[in-house]
Design a protein around this motif. Sequence first.
Motif, PDB file in Angstrom:
ATOM      1  N   CYS A 162       0.781  -1.102   0.528  1.00  0.00           N
ATOM      2  CA  CYS A 162      -0.079   0.167   0.230  1.00  0.00           C
ATOM      3  C   CYS A 162       0.762   1.438   0.152  1.00  0.00           C
ATOM      4  O   CYS A 162       1.665   1.287   1.181  1.00  0.00           O
ATOM      5  N   ALA A 163       0.482   1.620  -1.161  1.00  0.00           N
ATOM      6  CA  ALA A 163       1.293   3.030  -1.065  1.00  0.00           C
ATOM      7  C   ALA A 163       0.612   4.297  -0.549  1.00  0.00           C
ATOM      8  O   ALA A 163      -0.268   4.277  -1.160  1.00  0.00           O
ATOM      9  N   ALA A 164       0.922   5.448   0.631  1.00  0.00           N
ATOM     10  CA  ALA A 164       0.409   6.470   1.083  1.00  0.00           C
ATOM     11  C   ALA A 164       1.030   7.347   0.772  1.00  0.00           C
ATOM     12  O   ALA A 164       1.893   8.078   0.614  1.00  0.00           O
ATOM     13  N   SER A 165       0.240   8.829  -0.212  1.00  0.00           N
ATOM     14  CA  SER A 165      -0.463  10.013   0.035  1.00  0.00           C
ATOM     15  C   SER A 165      -0.774  10.932   0.371  1.00  0.00           C
ATOM     16  O   SER A 165      -1.674  10.447   0.917  1.00  0.00           O
ATOM     17  N   GLY A 166      -0.047  12.104   0.643  1.00  0.00           N
ATOM     18  CA  GLY A 166      -0.940  13.569   0.793  1.00  0.00           C
ATOM     19  C   GLY A 166      -1.317  13.083   2.289  1.00  0.00           C
ATOM     20  O   GLY A 166      -2.102  13.750   3.290  1.00  0.00           O
ATOM     21  N   LEU A 167      -0.528  12.084   3.688  1.00  0.00           N
ATOM     22  CA  LEU A 167      -0.754  12.053   4.925  1.00  0.00           C
ATOM     23  C   LEU A 167       0.987  12.054   5.194  1.00  0.00           C
ATOM     24  O   LEU A 167       1.780  12.138   5.121  1.00  0.00           O
ATOM     25  N   THR A 168       1.013  12.871   6.802  1.00  0.00           N
ATOM     26  CA  THR A 168       2.617  12.441   7.732  1.00  0.00           C
ATOM     27  C   THR A 168       2.713  10.829   8.078  1.00  0.00           C
ATOM     28  O   THR A 168       2.025  10.830   9.068  1.00  0.00           O
ATOM     29  N   PHE A 169       2.969   9.875   7.037  1.00  0.00           N
ATOM     30  CA  PHE A 169       2.837   8.309   6.700  1.00  0.00           C
ATOM     31  C   PHE A 169       3.240   8.100   8.228  1.00  0.00           C
ATOM     32  O   PHE A 169       2.497   7.213   8.862  1.00  0.00           O
TER      33      PHE A 169
END
Length: 124
Positions: free
Chosen positions: A22-29
């Motif tokens: 799962c690749a996440a973007s738009g958040l402070t992971f």
Amino acid sequence: QVQLVESGGGLVQAGGSLRLSCAASGLTFSRYTMGWFRQAPGKEHEFVAVFSWSGSSTRYADSVKGRFTISRDNAKNTVDLQMNSLKQEDTAVYFCEASPRQGLLALRESYNYWGQGTQVTVSS
């Protein structure tokens, strides 16, 4: 805008392995608890595994314990789910989910964001 994109699903024989990512973007992971859930046809959304953002703790559903491993890479903003010894009952759409809350969250209501899901089908 937060985006979670799952990949790695597919068709596998019982006893085989798959690795979901799962690749996440738009958040402070690094400040998000990341979970994996799944939903089989006609069934409820089911918790699979979670990796808390604080303390690097993990938790698994009893049905996958010892077979699945969740991991995360805060440098790459990714969370993976290694699935071994797959069974037909693991067949489902798998969702990656993110929550700003701390803790080993196992309820879907605790999560704010989720992806479109990736299909995993385990054949006999």
